[in-house]
Motif scaffolding. Structure first.
Motif, mmCIF file in Angstrom:
data_model
loop_
_atom_site.group_PDB
_atom_site.id
_atom_site.type_symbol
_atom_site.label_atom_id
_atom_site.label_comp_id
_atom_site.label_asym_id
_atom_site.label_seq_id
_atom_site.Cartn_x
_atom_site.Cartn_y
_atom_site.Cartn_z
ATOM 1 N N LEU A 127 5.627 3.825 10.529
ATOM 2 C CA LEU A 127 4.685 3.039 11.329
ATOM 3 C C LEU A 127 3.318 2.883 10.660
ATOM 4 C CD1 LEU A 127 5.371 4.655 14.831
ATOM 5 C CD2 LEU A 127 6.070 2.365 14.103
ATOM 6 N N GLN A 128 3.039 3.716 9.642
ATOM 7 C CA GLN A 128 1.681 3.738 9.100
ATOM 8 C C GLN A 128 1.248 2.400 8.522
ATOM 9 O OE1 GLN A 128 0.903 6.741 6.099
ATOM 10 N NE2 GLN A 128 -1.282 6.721 6.568
ATOM 11 N N SER A 129 2.101 1.794 7.738
ATOM 12 C CA SER A 129 1.735 0.517 7.122
ATOM 13 C C SER A 129 1.472 -0.551 8.185
ATOM 14 C CB SER A 129 2.851 0.052 6.183
ATOM 15 O OG SER A 129 2.501 -1.167 5.574
ATOM 16 N N LEU A 130 2.283 -0.548 9.234
ATOM 17 C CA LEU A 130 2.102 -1.517 10.317
ATOM 18 C C LEU A 130 0.769 -1.306 11.022
ATOM 19 C CD1 LEU A 130 3.238 -3.704 12.282
ATOM 20 C CD2 LEU A 130 4.181 -1.804 13.620
ATOM 21 N N LEU A 131 0.484 -0.056 11.409
ATOM 22 C CA LEU A 131 -0.731 0.231 12.170
ATOM 23 C C LEU A 131 -1.991 0.047 11.342
ATOM 24 C CD1 LEU A 131 0.272 3.377 14.301
ATOM 25 C CD2 LEU A 131 0.260 0.968 14.968
ATOM 26 N N TYR A 132 -1.948 0.429 10.067
ATOM 27 C CA TYR A 132 -3.143 0.342 9.235
ATOM 28 C C TYR A 132 -3.486 -1.092 8.835
ATOM 29 C CZ TYR A 132 -3.826 5.399 8.753
ATOM 30 O OH TYR A 132 -4.092 6.731 9.007
ATOM 31 N N ARG A 133 -2.548 -2.025 9.023
ATOM 32 C CA ARG A 133 -2.853 -3.435 8.778
ATOM 33 C C ARG A 133 -3.703 -4.024 9.899
ATOM 34 N NH1 ARG A 133 0.131 -5.278 4.580
ATOM 35 N NH2 ARG A 133 1.981 -4.045 4.079
ATOM 36 N N LEU A 134 -3.675 -3.370 11.049
ATOM 37 C CA LEU A 134 -4.316 -3.922 12.242
ATOM 38 C C LEU A 134 -5.841 -3.958 12.174
ATOM 39 C CD1 LEU A 134 -4.116 -4.973 15.148
ATOM 40 C CD2 LEU A 134 -3.904 -2.598 15.903
ATOM 41 N N PRO A 135 -6.535 -2.836 11.940
ATOM 42 C CA PRO A 135 -8.004 -2.862 12.001
ATOM 43 C C PRO A 135 -8.653 -3.527 10.795
ATOM 44 C CG PRO A 135 -7.246 -0.683 11.356
ATOM 45 C CD PRO A 135 -6.015 -1.478 11.671
ATOM 46 N N LYS A 136 -9.880 -4.010 11.025
ATOM 47 C CA LYS A 136 -10.641 -4.584 9.906
ATOM 48 C C LYS A 136 -11.197 -3.477 9.011
ATOM 49 C CE LYS A 136 -15.162 -4.982 12.183
ATOM 50 N NZ LYS A 136 -16.318 -5.856 12.423
ATOM 51 N N ASN A 137 -11.505 -2.327 9.628
ATOM 52 C CA ASN A 137 -11.978 -1.171 8.872
ATOM 53 C C ASN A 137 -11.337 0.101 9.422
ATOM 54 O OD1 ASN A 137 -13.859 -2.212 6.894
ATOM 55 N ND2 ASN A 137 -15.181 -2.754 8.609
ATOM 56 N N ILE A 138 -11.141 1.079 8.536
ATOM 57 C CA ILE A 138 -10.603 2.390 8.909
ATOM 58 C C ILE A 138 -11.638 3.438 8.534
ATOM 59 C CG2 ILE A 138 -8.786 4.090 8.497
ATOM 60 C CD1 ILE A 138 -6.973 1.712 7.644
ATOM 61 N N ILE A 139 -12.021 4.262 9.490
ATOM 62 C CA ILE A 139 -12.995 5.325 9.241
ATOM 63 C C ILE A 139 -12.267 6.656 9.079
ATOM 64 C CG2 ILE A 139 -14.870 6.682 10.279
ATOM 65 C CD1 ILE A 139 -15.771 4.145 11.713
ATOM 66 N N VAL A 140 -12.618 7.404 8.029
ATOM 67 C CA VAL A 140 -12.141 8.781 7.850
ATOM 68 C C VAL A 140 -13.357 9.679 7.650
ATOM 69 C CG1 VAL A 140 -9.877 8.125 6.932
ATOM 70 C CG2 VAL A 140 -11.817 8.423 5.366
ATOM 71 N N THR A 141 -13.131 10.996 7.668
ATOM 72 C CA THR A 141 -14.260 11.923 7.733
ATOM 73 C C THR A 141 -14.719 12.511 6.401
ATOM 74 O OG1 THR A 141 -12.667 13.654 8.319
ATOM 75 C CG2 THR A 141 -13.843 12.597 10.128
ATOM 76 N N ASP A 142 -13.959 12.350 5.334
ATOM 77 C CA ASP A 142 -14.452 12.821 4.039
ATOM 78 C C ASP A 142 -13.698 12.136 2.903
ATOM 79 O OD1 ASP A 142 -12.030 14.228 3.602
ATOM 80 O OD2 ASP A 142 -12.839 16.065 4.453
ATOM 81 N N ASP A 143 -14.180 12.334 1.680
ATOM 82 C CA ASP A 143 -13.594 11.672 0.514
ATOM 83 C C ASP A 143 -12.158 12.115 0.280
ATOM 84 O OD1 ASP A 143 -15.885 10.183 -0.078
ATOM 85 O OD2 ASP A 143 -16.766 11.820 -1.245
ATOM 86 N N ASN A 144 -11.867 13.387 0.567
ATOM 87 C CA ASN A 144 -10.498 13.872 0.391
ATOM 88 C C ASN A 144 -9.543 13.128 1.312
ATOM 89 O OD1 ASN A 144 -8.312 15.724 -0.382
ATOM 90 N ND2 ASN A 144 -8.583 16.537 1.683
ATOM 91 N N ARG A 145 -9.927 12.972 2.577
ATOM 92 C CA ARG A 145 -9.060 12.256 3.521
ATOM 93 C C ARG A 145 -8.912 10.781 3.136
ATOM 94 N NH1 ARG A 145 -7.459 14.238 9.212
ATOM 95 N NH2 ARG A 145 -7.437 16.461 8.801
#
Length: 347
Positions: A127-145
């Protein structure tokens, strides 16, 4: 002149530390409409910053609560016009996918507890590829993530670090030289160090624990009732850091049971810098290397270390050995990076 509206959807009751910082920051640029889940609103720290606050009464694992939450979202979605939609974690992207697909240019996904790092299921990962196509931007909490986000979505992935607000109300340490006072805060459970603290408490009556946060299981509830433990309930981050500054250490361990824990991005490390109180972290966690390199705390050889007597001796002996650089305190603040959150919505 009225501000544009932003719909902020999560399953939190408005007490979460990171969510509080985000809402306060976003409220300066948007009229924030908050949709969350909770059993009561006594710890709704975000409410004063929201133009509209909607808390669905119940537990987020209750089907009935989730059904009411779903229809509350549908009502808000169709009754108001939103400039931006802020979605916490992938589960809500999935639940509201049919609606969000029509608003994809307005959706920002905020991922700090990823189901794709907690699950090894191929079905879930499909499901990841499908869901990650949806938002205009994705926020994560650090460079490693950010490195863990698939390559095709790197360009729209933004790091908004888990830093606290600058803190200046540092208190003197409450414990004597031969005593040990540990702060246990945030999500409290058997995978976050409950067992380690229970063993340390057995070693000596001079070990004390202050607990702040959300109790997730029965062993932790029992720990909160121990005579050497003080349970403070849920506090704001500033209140928590004030208490942290009085302690000898802040516990920040994660059982290495999945990629989400191994790649944890704990705000406690930066709380430690601001409150000048070292952390206790286990070596399996990737960010433990950063802690060791900057001498921000004590690194356990393993989450499963069993010699509690030796650990107690070392913690007491080393508790004054950690020095927090003023440059780090200036650098690791929410004020220094909050603009990145605004830009994720406006661009």
């Amino acid at each position: 002149m009225s501000l544009p509206k932003l719909l902020y959807i999560c399953i939190n009751d408005g007490s979460d530390t990171r969510i509080n910082k985000e809402i306060k920051t976003l409220a300066a640029h948007f009229d924030v409409v908050y949709l969350g889940i909770g059993r009561d609103d006594s710890q709704v720290f975000v409410k004063p910053y929201c133009a509209e606050f909607c808390l669905i009464q119940g537990h987020h694992k209750s089907l009935g609560t989730l059904v009411r939450y779903f229809f509350a979202f549908v009502k808000l979605y169709f009754s108001q016009s939103f400039r931006s939609i802020h979605v916490i974690n992938e589960q809500l992207l999935l639940i509201f996918f049919p609606f969000l697909i029509w608003s994809r240019r307005r959706v920002v996904a905020d991922i700090f507890d990823s189901i794709f790092l907690r699950s090894a299921s191929p079905i879930v990962h499909s499901l990841q590829s499908l869901l990650y196509r949806l938002p205009k931007n994705i926020i994560v909490t650090d460079d490693n993530r950010k490195t863990l986000v698939p390559n095709e979505f790197q360009q729209k992935t933004v790091v908004v670090e888990n830093y606290p607000y600058a803190f200046y109300d540092v208190q003197s340490k409450a414990a004597a030289a031969d005593e040990l006072l540990i702060l246990y805060s945030g999500s409290l459970g058997v995978t976050r160090g409950t067992g380690l603290l229970a063993e340390l408490l057995k070693c000596s009556p001079k070990v004390k624990v202050w607990m702040i946060g959300w109790v997730y299981d029965e062993p932790t509830r029992l720990l909160s009732q121990h005579p050497q433990v003080t349970f403070w309930g849920v506090k704001t981050q500033q209140e928590t850091m004030r208490l942290a500054s009085e302690c000898d250490y802040i516990l920040s361990v994660y059982e290495p049971i999945n990629d989400n824990n191994l790649n944890a991005s704990p705000n406690k490390i930066y709380d430690a810098v601001q409150s000048q109180t070292p952390v206790i972290i286990n070596a399996e966690i990737k960010v433990a290397r950063f802690v060791a390199e900057n001498r921000l705390g004590y690194v356990l050889e393993s989450y499963y270390s069993s010699d509690s007597e030796l650990l107690l001796q070392q913690l007491i002996a080393q508790k004054k050995d950690f020095i927090f650089d003023n440059d780090l305190r200036r650098r690791y603040t929410w004020e220094a990076i909050a603009q990145k959150l605004i830009e994720a919505h406006l661009h």
